[in-house]
Motif scaffolding. Sequence first.
Motif, PDB file in Angstrom:
ATOM      1  N   PRO A 167       0.839  -1.077   0.012  1.00 12.18           N
ATOM      2  CA  PRO A 167      -0.025  -0.042   0.193  1.00 12.18           C
ATOM      3  C   PRO A 167       0.839   1.230   0.091  1.00 12.18           C
ATOM      4  N   LYS A 168       2.126   1.336   0.246  1.00 11.61           N
ATOM      5  CA  LYS A 168       2.972   2.235   0.584  1.00 11.61           C
ATOM      6  C   LYS A 168       3.980   2.572  -0.660  1.00 11.61           C
ATOM      7  N   ASP A 169       4.321   1.627  -1.345  1.00 12.32           N
ATOM      8  CA  ASP A 169       5.227   1.529  -2.150  1.00 12.32           C
ATOM      9  C   ASP A 169       5.238   0.467  -3.126  1.00 12.32           C
ATOM     10  N   ARG A 170       6.247   0.250  -4.202  1.00 13.45           N
ATOM     11  CA  ARG A 170       6.160  -0.618  -5.091  1.00 13.45           C
ATOM     12  C   ARG A 170       7.693  -0.907  -5.497  1.00 13.45           C
ATOM     13  N   GLY A 171       8.155  -2.014  -5.880  1.00 11.86           N
ATOM     14  CA  GLY A 171       9.598  -2.084  -6.448  1.00 11.86           C
ATOM     15  C   GLY A 171       9.862  -3.238  -7.083  1.00 11.86           C
TER      16      GLY A 171
END
Length: 128
Positions: free
Chosen positions: A90-94
């Motif tokens: 929910p906060k970031d992706r990578g």
Amino acid sequence: MTVSNGTLIKIAAWGGVILSTTGFILQNSLVHRVRGFDYYKTALKKLRQHPGAVHYLGEPIKDRGFKLSDTENNCSDGRNARFSIPVSGPKDRGTYYFWAVRENDEWTLTRAELELKSKPDARLIIHQ
């Protein structure tokens, strides 16, 4: 007997649809199969349990589809495996990179790193 251009175009179009659909189904079934391998499950479990990964990505951490056609980053020969998996929370992706080795019929994770979209110049070491 001649066949009109319109008929040939329809045949080619349907052939393309069938070929594309078959390729998509085969790709997804192979990705699903890889997700069931021990090295893949172990690597994802390590990521989901890593406090830093949870902090940056949030929970739940999900793995997304990867490309088996990218043989430079995604391959396994039965003894060595290395993968580059898109992950998100929910906060970031990578991208989650991991390497594994098989010794005596058991897979061992040798290295795992997380590269975040928000911090592309750095990688979080998940396992070393």
